[in-house]
Design an enzyme around this catalytic site. Sequence first.
Site, PDB file in Angstrom:
ATOM      1  N   ARG A 197      47.968  20.396  29.429  1.00 21.06           N
ATOM      2  CA  ARG A 197      47.722  19.350  28.505  1.00 21.06           C
ATOM      3  C   ARG A 197      47.832  19.499  27.113  1.00 21.06           C
ATOM      4  O   ARG A 197      48.379  18.539  26.378  1.00 21.06           O
ATOM      5  CB  ARG A 197      46.146  19.113  28.626  1.00 21.06           C
ATOM      6  CG  ARG A 197      45.763  18.174  29.782  1.00 21.06           C
ATOM      7  CD  ARG A 197      44.380  17.979  29.899  1.00 21.06           C
ATOM      8  NE  ARG A 197      43.670  19.286  30.447  1.00 21.06           N
ATOM      9  CZ  ARG A 197      42.353  19.313  31.107  1.00 21.06           C
ATOM     10  NH1 ARG A 197      42.125  18.167  31.884  1.00 21.06           N
ATOM     11  NH2 ARG A 197      42.110  20.338  31.083  1.00 21.06           N
ATOM     12  N   HIS A 250      44.296  37.712  44.773  1.00 20.03           N
ATOM     13  CA  HIS A 250      45.212  38.767  44.189  1.00 20.03           C
ATOM     14  C   HIS A 250      45.027  40.338  44.705  1.00 20.03           C
ATOM     15  O   HIS A 250      45.773  41.080  44.766  1.00 20.03           O
ATOM     16  CB  HIS A 250      45.062  38.662  42.800  1.00 20.03           C
ATOM     17  CG  HIS A 250      44.290  39.227  42.028  1.00 20.03           C
ATOM     18  ND1 HIS A 250      42.872  38.920  41.879  1.00 20.03           N
ATOM     19  CD2 HIS A 250      44.314  40.627  41.514  1.00 20.03           C
ATOM     20  CE1 HIS A 250      42.170  39.845  40.986  1.00 20.03           C
ATOM     21  NE2 HIS A 250      42.943  40.928  41.076  1.00 20.03           N
ATOM     22  N   LYS A 272      47.397  43.918  46.054  1.00 21.66           N
ATOM     23  CA  LYS A 272      47.545  45.311  45.339  1.00 21.66           C
ATOM     24  C   LYS A 272      48.390  46.118  46.255  1.00 21.66           C
ATOM     25  O   LYS A 272      47.963  46.277  47.392  1.00 21.66           O
ATOM     26  CB  LYS A 272      46.031  45.703  44.997  1.00 21.66           C
ATOM     27  CG  LYS A 272      45.644  44.974  43.924  1.00 21.66           C
ATOM     28  CD  LYS A 272      44.213  45.290  43.513  1.00 21.66           C
ATOM     29  CE  LYS A 272      43.493  44.621  42.544  1.00 21.66           C
ATOM     30  NZ  LYS A 272      43.579  44.680  41.093  1.00 21.66           N
ATOM     31  N   GLU A 286      33.320  47.055  37.891  1.00 18.43           N
ATOM     32  CA  GLU A 286      33.857  46.712  36.735  1.00 18.43           C
ATOM     33  C   GLU A 286      33.418  47.177  35.407  1.00 18.43           C
ATOM     34  O   GLU A 286      31.943  47.040  35.511  1.00 18.43           O
ATOM     35  CB  GLU A 286      34.345  45.100  36.638  1.00 18.43           C
ATOM     36  CG  GLU A 286      35.291  44.606  37.726  1.00 18.43           C
ATOM     37  CD  GLU A 286      35.530  43.245  37.582  1.00 18.43           C
ATOM     38  OE1 GLU A 286      36.653  42.993  36.965  1.00 18.43           O
ATOM     39  OE2 GLU A 286      34.783  42.368  37.848  1.00 18.43           O
ATOM     40  N   ASP A 306      32.513  35.117  42.700  1.00 19.26           N
ATOM     41  CA  ASP A 306      33.521  35.704  41.950  1.00 19.26           C
ATOM     42  C   ASP A 306      34.374  36.832  42.535  1.00 19.26           C
ATOM     43  O   ASP A 306      35.492  36.860  42.846  1.00 19.26           O
ATOM     44  CB  ASP A 306      33.243  36.018  40.430  1.00 19.26           C
ATOM     45  CG  ASP A 306      34.307  36.455  39.596  1.00 19.26           C
ATOM     46  OD1 ASP A 306      35.171  35.567  39.550  1.00 19.26           O
ATOM     47  OD2 ASP A 306      34.362  37.482  38.910  1.00 19.26           O
ATOM     48  N   HIS A 361      37.459  38.923  47.400  1.00 20.35           N
ATOM     49  CA  HIS A 361      38.215  40.147  47.046  1.00 20.35           C
ATOM     50  C   HIS A 361      37.345  41.205  48.045  1.00 20.35           C
ATOM     51  O   HIS A 361      37.724  41.861  48.953  1.00 20.35           O
ATOM     52  CB  HIS A 361      37.946  40.741  45.813  1.00 20.35           C
ATOM     53  CG  HIS A 361      38.741  39.892  44.838  1.00 20.35           C
ATOM     54  ND1 HIS A 361      39.560  39.153  44.929  1.00 20.35           N
ATOM     55  CD2 HIS A 361      38.506  39.706  43.478  1.00 20.35           C
ATOM     56  CE1 HIS A 361      40.066  38.404  43.982  1.00 20.35           C
ATOM     57  NE2 HIS A 361      39.205  38.784  42.942  1.00 20.35           N
ATOM     58  N   LYS A 375      29.659  43.738  37.308  1.00 21.76           N
ATOM     59  CA  LYS A 375      30.263  43.790  35.849  1.00 21.76           C
ATOM     60  C   LYS A 375      29.497  44.921  35.089  1.00 21.76           C
ATOM     61  O   LYS A 375      28.234  45.008  35.228  1.00 21.76           O
ATOM     62  CB  LYS A 375      30.240  42.494  35.296  1.00 21.76           C
ATOM     63  CG  LYS A 375      30.918  41.306  35.917  1.00 21.76           C
ATOM     64  CD  LYS A 375      32.502  41.167  35.168  1.00 21.76           C
ATOM     65  CE  LYS A 375      33.056  40.038  36.009  1.00 21.76           C
ATOM     66  NZ  LYS A 375      34.538  40.248  36.044  1.00 21.76           N
TER      67      LYS A 375
HETATM   68  C1  BG6 Z   1      39.044  38.110  39.448  1.00 23.78           C
HETATM   69  C2  BG6 Z   1      37.660  37.754  38.907  1.00 23.78           C
HETATM   70  O1  BG6 Z   1      39.425  37.337  40.570  1.00 23.78           O
HETATM   71  O2  BG6 Z   1      39.077  39.574  39.698  1.00 23.78           O
HETATM   72  C3  BG6 Z   1      37.381  38.608  37.658  1.00 23.78           C
HETATM   73  O3  BG6 Z   1      37.527  36.287  38.577  1.00 23.78           O
HETATM   74  C4  BG6 Z   1      37.623  40.096  37.821  1.00 23.78           C
HETATM   75  O4  BG6 Z   1      36.143  38.271  37.329  1.00 23.78           O
HETATM   76  C5  BG6 Z   1      38.934  40.219  38.592  1.00 23.78           C
HETATM   77  O5  BG6 Z   1      37.454  40.723  36.807  1.00 23.78           O
HETATM   78  C6  BG6 Z   1      39.291  41.870  38.822  1.00 23.78           C
HETATM   79  O6  BG6 Z   1      40.679  41.960  39.164  1.00 23.78           O
HETATM   80  P1  BG6 Z   1      41.050  43.389  38.975  1.00 23.78           P
HETATM   81  O7  BG6 Z   1      42.344  43.383  39.678  1.00 23.78           O
HETATM   82  O8  BG6 Z   1      41.079  43.531  37.707  1.00 23.78           O
HETATM   83  O9  BG6 Z   1      40.213  44.357  39.699  1.00 23.78           O
END
Ligand code: BG6
Length: 501
Positions: A50, A190, A194, A228, A247, A252, A350
């Site tokens: 946008r 994602h 990895k 994290e 999340d 994941h 976190k």
């Molecule tokens: C994301 C989450 O999918 O993955 C984030 O939304 C998280 O909150 C991140 O920090 C972690 O990814 P990575 O690759 O840094 O472990």
Amino acid sequence: MSQLKRPEPCIMVIFGASGDLTQRKLIPALYSLMCDGLLPDEFAMIGYARKPKTNESFRQEMRAACEEFARVKPIDEATWAKFARSLHYQQGEYDNPDDYRILCQRLDAIAQAHGSGPNRLFYLSTPPEVYPTIIEHVGSIMCTGAAGSDRHWARIIIEKPFGHDLQSARALNEHVHRYFREDQVYRIDHYLGKETVQNIFVFRFANGIFEPIWNRRYVDNVQITVAESIGIGNRGSYYEKAGVIRDIMQNHMLQLLALTAMEPPAEFSADAVRNEKVKVLKALRVDTSRGDGTVRGQYGPGKIDGKVVPGYTQEEGVAPDSTTETYLAMKLFVDNWRWAGVPFYVRSGKRMASRLTEIVIQFKMPPLLLFKEVTARAIEPNMLIMNIQPHEGISLHFTAKSPGSTDRVQTVVMDFNYETTFKTPAPEAYERLLLDAMLGDSTLFTRNDEVEAAWKLITPVIERWEAGKGSFIELYRSGSWGPKEADDFIAADGRKWHVPA
Ligand code: BG6
């Protein structure tokens, strides 16, 4: 998983091109792919969002992003010049059909100028609320011709979160399928891109010695940690609605678990692999024999790397009385012949003591401890640890005799480390995934039934919490390993969390 080959010419549209993901991950990944010679020469890309920008200002911003985030550094001027020429920008609203028509015309013109042909890759990197409208417009206005044809392709990559519960995920799947066939849909997680996560397949199915012990006869428990040290940054408003359960856990974490627990697929094809993962997800059960089988926590103030950091409720965009969990531990069972009775303890948080993603396979103790009392106490269970990040590697922990005449024993470690072995940094997850999507390989993407199976497990947990029947939210100090209750949770089974060295 495909070989690293070059895709056919194509043009890509990133919706949400002014966002964080585009800058930090997508464009740097495309640039690194070009540096490695893995993008087609005729590649072009349009960023759509946008905010008003010109091609030139977009290119400048993307250059800064690549300088900071690309794997391949420093920037190579000749490659950059070629890459920059492939980048274009279009301002548009997500719900205005006219803007899509303009985009459509530009796509054709740019594709013609670059020789990119009719193959199209659409990437949804916007807030999830606008996914349905983009899918509808892209599907009805832009994919005509390419989508239906066998010779050309149109694919859509959809970022997480895919839905926020089972019902919304089902509705989104139905909506996507009105415009795209399942084989055109690439739901991204994602973690699957990895390198170390892909290595779980190879480790398990390209070696003969682990498979015979990968089951309930030998494995006492499995622990998966996604920790994290970062907080929620400026994503408060998103995180308030998500929490760690949506999340990390639903996607994941369950992907890591599925890869660890799945049966060998009959062949290495996208559907065969995903069939096996779905079976695991369908066999998963949260253990509710004690409470609701979860420990929830929220980070309070504390110190990370010597720096004082605020608690979650002091973060921007977070309600002062928020009950969103930033930590979650759960005990799960995989109800099948291989894993019946073996607990899978998973935890994610976190602002934890350090960044760490690992899978720990803890084996049963020897049936008879021959060594005398003093030493027997020093015997720890054998462990195989797959370190996903940051120190990518695999280690085997076993007991050895200490040198000398005593019969003292200690745990020793046999280590495989990616960096020292391969001497090259692993490609970024997004590089691999973008390349696979261009190549039409969906092995590392989640299928509709997989996403729904994951939500089917997670949704009742959220509903119990919402009905006030779940675990309490325990406060933990930033920079710790989570709430004490999580230690009590696993200790109640006579076990403890693996403490990383
Ligand atoms: C994301 C989450 O999918 O993955 C984030 O939304 C998280 O909150 C991140 O920090 C972690 O990814 P990575 O690759 O840094 O472990």
